[in-house]
Design an enzyme around this catalytic site. Structure first.
Site: not given
Ligand code: PAF
Length: 302
Positions: A53, A59-60, A84, A170, A199, A209
């Site tokens: 997102m 971590g990403h 979500q 993650g 991480v 984030s």
């Molecule tokens: O972990 C996230 O950043 C979100 O839940 C994802 C998997 C990108 C779905 O929107």
């Protein structure tokens, strides 16, 4: 030029990036149709996918690195998925540092960024339900009703669009990985789900984030969460599970932190355990609010 760009600010930014790194240039696309064309060009290659997102952190970037090691072509998506978020204020507050994200992806040599708008992903009035069993209602599911319906909805759509060989998530979102694995299993989707280690900042705070919202003082308070989890890890086989949890909770509750849950569960079912030898993978999970920021963390104990 070969690159698909979606607004002026980023055009300027990408031109700068081109100067920074003339060997590879992040390709950015925003529609399903463009992704189809791209997939046709990448036919026969393994595709690693890192859905995010945005507000990217190390971590990403570690997920992208792993994907690059294991696949021929790496796709990252940035999409702040409205379905979500059960709290509209949380959605509103979610950080969106687009330029910084693009630079990080460029520096990480990510091959492609998919960055759709909301109406590219969702039809008007679209409804969705996926049977996730108990997983949907415990821990995160209990505190964020509907959250995992939103997650599975968007991840399924993203998988359909990107058609990855492997997708990387993650471990910090332990329950999310379980939910996604369950969806993949139930729908028999042709993708391998790879869970990657959390991480952490040098001081132990799990990267998230949402950490940008923490003041220095809150950051210090937030460290109590990883300390409490580590205390549980050190208690394995030394104290009973119940005592270990009690001590860890006391540590958190002695601070100005609003604890939502702290549990030790069977990693396969998320059901409470009472004995350290009760399951193959034991995991301690915590969720709490520090100031206005909701944080989650976990450690695998066995
Ligand atoms: O972990 C996230 O950043 C979100 O839940 C994802 C998997 C990108 C779905 O929107």
């Amino acid at each position: 030029m070969n690159y698909i760009l979606w607004f002026g600010k980023s055009v300027r930014f990408l031109q700068n990036l081109r100067v920074l790194n003339s060997f590879s240039l992040l390709k950015i696309i925003t529609t399903k149709a463009q992704m189809q064309q791209e997939l046709a060009m990448q036919q026969g290659k393994s595709i690693g996918f890192v859905p995010t997102m945005g507000a990217l952190h190390n971590g990403h970037l570690s997920l992208i690195e792993q994907s690059k090691q294991e696949n021929d072509f790496t796709v990252c998506s940035i999409f702040v998925n409205p379905t979500q978020f059960n709290d509209p204020a949380d959605l509103e507050r979610y950080p969106r540092p687009v330029d910084a994200d693009l630079k990080k992806l460029q520096d990480a040599n990510c091959d492609l960024l998919f960055m759709p708008a909301v109406d590219e992903m969702y039809a008007k009035g679209e409804t969705w339900h996926m049977d996730l069993g108990d997983l949907e209602h415990v821990l995160e599911g209990a505190f964020r009703p509907g959250h995992y319906q939103g997650v599975t909805q968007v991840v399924k759509k993203l998988f359909d669009i990107v058609q990855p060989t492997r997708a990387y998530f993650g471990q910090k979102d332990y329950q999310q990985v379980m939910v996604i694995k369950k969806m993949v299993e139930t729908l028999n989707l042709p993708v391998s789900i790879v869970r990657c280690s959390t991480v952490r900042e040098q001081d132990g705070l799990a990267m998230s984030s949402r950490n940008v919202h923490l003041s220095n003082e809150e950051h210090q308070l937030a460290l109590t969460l990883s300390s409490a989890l580590n205390a549980i890890k050190e208690s394995v086989g030394v104290e009973s599970v119940a005592i270990a949890i009690e001590h860890a909770k006391a540590l958190i509750l002695s601070k100005d932190i609003s604890l939502e849950y702290l549990v030790v569960v069977d990693g396969a079912t998320l059901k409470d355990i009472s004995d350290w030898n009760q399951s193959k993978e034991l995991v301690a999970l915590v969720a709490a609010k520090v100031g206005k920021t909701r944080l989650i963390d976990n450690v695998v104990l066995s």
